[in-house]
Design a protein around this motif. Sequence first.
Motif, PDB file in Angstrom:
ATOM      1  N   ARG A 163       0.817  -1.221   0.000  1.00  0.00           N
ATOM      2  CA  ARG A 163       0.000   0.000   0.000  1.00  0.00           C
ATOM      3  C   ARG A 163       0.846   1.263   0.000  1.00  0.00           C
ATOM      4  NH1 ARG A 163      -5.530  -0.878   3.551  1.00  0.00           N
ATOM      5  NH2 ARG A 163      -6.208  -2.772   2.506  1.00  0.00           N
ATOM      6  N   GLU A 164       2.025   1.182  -0.584  1.00  0.00           N
ATOM      7  CA  GLU A 164       2.851   2.376  -0.732  1.00  0.00           C
ATOM      8  C   GLU A 164       2.296   3.229  -1.860  1.00  0.00           C
ATOM      9  OE1 GLU A 164       7.377   2.099   0.690  1.00  0.00           O
ATOM     10  OE2 GLU A 164       6.964   1.141  -1.227  1.00  0.00           O
ATOM     11  N   LEU A 165       2.189   4.510  -1.624  1.00  0.00           N
ATOM     12  CA  LEU A 165       1.624   5.409  -2.618  1.00  0.00           C
ATOM     13  C   LEU A 165       2.726   5.949  -3.519  1.00  0.00           C
ATOM     14  CD1 LEU A 165      -0.964   7.281  -0.373  1.00  0.00           C
ATOM     15  CD2 LEU A 165      -1.327   5.280  -1.829  1.00  0.00           C
ATOM     16  N   VAL A 166       3.340   5.012  -4.278  1.00  0.00           N
ATOM     17  CA  VAL A 166       4.343   5.424  -5.262  1.00  0.00           C
ATOM     18  C   VAL A 166       3.614   6.000  -6.467  1.00  0.00           C
ATOM     19  CG1 VAL A 166       6.005   3.693  -4.500  1.00  0.00           C
ATOM     20  CG2 VAL A 166       4.398   3.133  -6.331  1.00  0.00           C
ATOM     21  N   TRP A 167       4.340   6.725  -7.290  1.00  0.00           N
ATOM     22  CA  TRP A 167       3.743   7.427  -8.419  1.00  0.00           C
ATOM     23  C   TRP A 167       3.751   6.529  -9.661  1.00  0.00           C
ATOM     24  CZ3 TRP A 167       1.750  11.737  -6.386  1.00  0.00           C
ATOM     25  CH2 TRP A 167       2.304  12.197  -5.185  1.00  0.00           C
ATOM     26  N   PRO A 168       2.813   6.719 -10.588  1.00  0.00           N
ATOM     27  CA  PRO A 168       2.704   5.830 -11.751  1.00  0.00           C
ATOM     28  C   PRO A 168       3.810   5.996 -12.784  1.00  0.00           C
ATOM     29  CG  PRO A 168       0.651   7.061 -11.372  1.00  0.00           C
ATOM     30  CD  PRO A 168       1.716   7.689 -10.528  1.00  0.00           C
TER      31      PRO A 168
END
Length: 342
Positions: A82-87
């Motif tokens: 659930r890491e909010l890395v960027w696309p």
Amino acid sequence: MTPMHGTPETEPYLVLAQEIMRRVYADVDGPTLNQWILHQLGRLGTAAGDEAFIPWLESLVQYDEIINDIRSRAELPADQRRELVWPWASWNAFLDPLEPGMLAVLAGADGSGKTIYAESLAEHWAKAGAQVLFVHFELNKRVMWHRRASRHTSLDYRTLRQGALGFDNELHDARQTLERFPGGVHYLPTPGWTMERVLQEATRRNNDGTCDVIVLDYLEKAAPSERQTKLYRDLWMREADTVESIKTWSESTSTPVFMLSQFNKEGKGTGASNLDRTAIRGAGEKTEKANVVILLHREKLDNGEYSSNVDVRFDKNTTGRTGNAKQYMDAAHFRVGDIVRK
């Protein structure tokens, strides 16, 4: 009201309880009452202060726990972290994943594709396992879901709006793909809502597990609350107060927020090379609360269309460096990607 008594240590809290009840009986609205209670707790100092105060050695212990948590999550499969890395690689080159309590602002002029970025981010994070609350003040759900289908089928909007006859396989495959997301994008249409009402609903969704992160489209569309109308005659001060409430909520719930914002008149006419955060409407009060500020620029062509090239400016980044990137926008299918250089 019957007077209450207690020990010297508890007496201030009994007085506070009486004052709370007076305001409840006077029909003071919930958000105003909540702010007043928090202010009074701050004045009391003991409970609120002890909870907030972190001794030096305790900070080292807590940091050890943070590092151990990061290492534990790194061992999990990607869809469970659930890491909010960027696309996009261009974004990850500048920005670390969006952390709990952080506020990121994406700003641009009308037609720059802000909502396409917001939709793409929400779906990317859902695909990575996050529960995303997509707050939208403007687009209705039919429009948003046609755009989503276009993004995942490569069918244009008009074809989808007319029923997409003959494209059942494409629609079925897209649905199967979206159903397999370990997370989800949960939509909250909010036309005419105040931000206070939005955050009340976000708190509910945070408590029921359907809000790991908020994507908010967009700030300037939030209606002023009765409290803001009474306190602030100036539009910019109302919007600054709204940003303050978002940031406070984000930090108190450890929930990151990705928010869209509009350029001011000067910003709309500024070229990519001179773009900075002063291009945002009411910039000072808004951007000082943000941890990350990202600016978009698309040239308007002679034929009235916008260029498919997007200049992206990472103008503020409290966890890393700033700089520029170029991306490509497929506006017909509501997609954006990095420009691959050969």
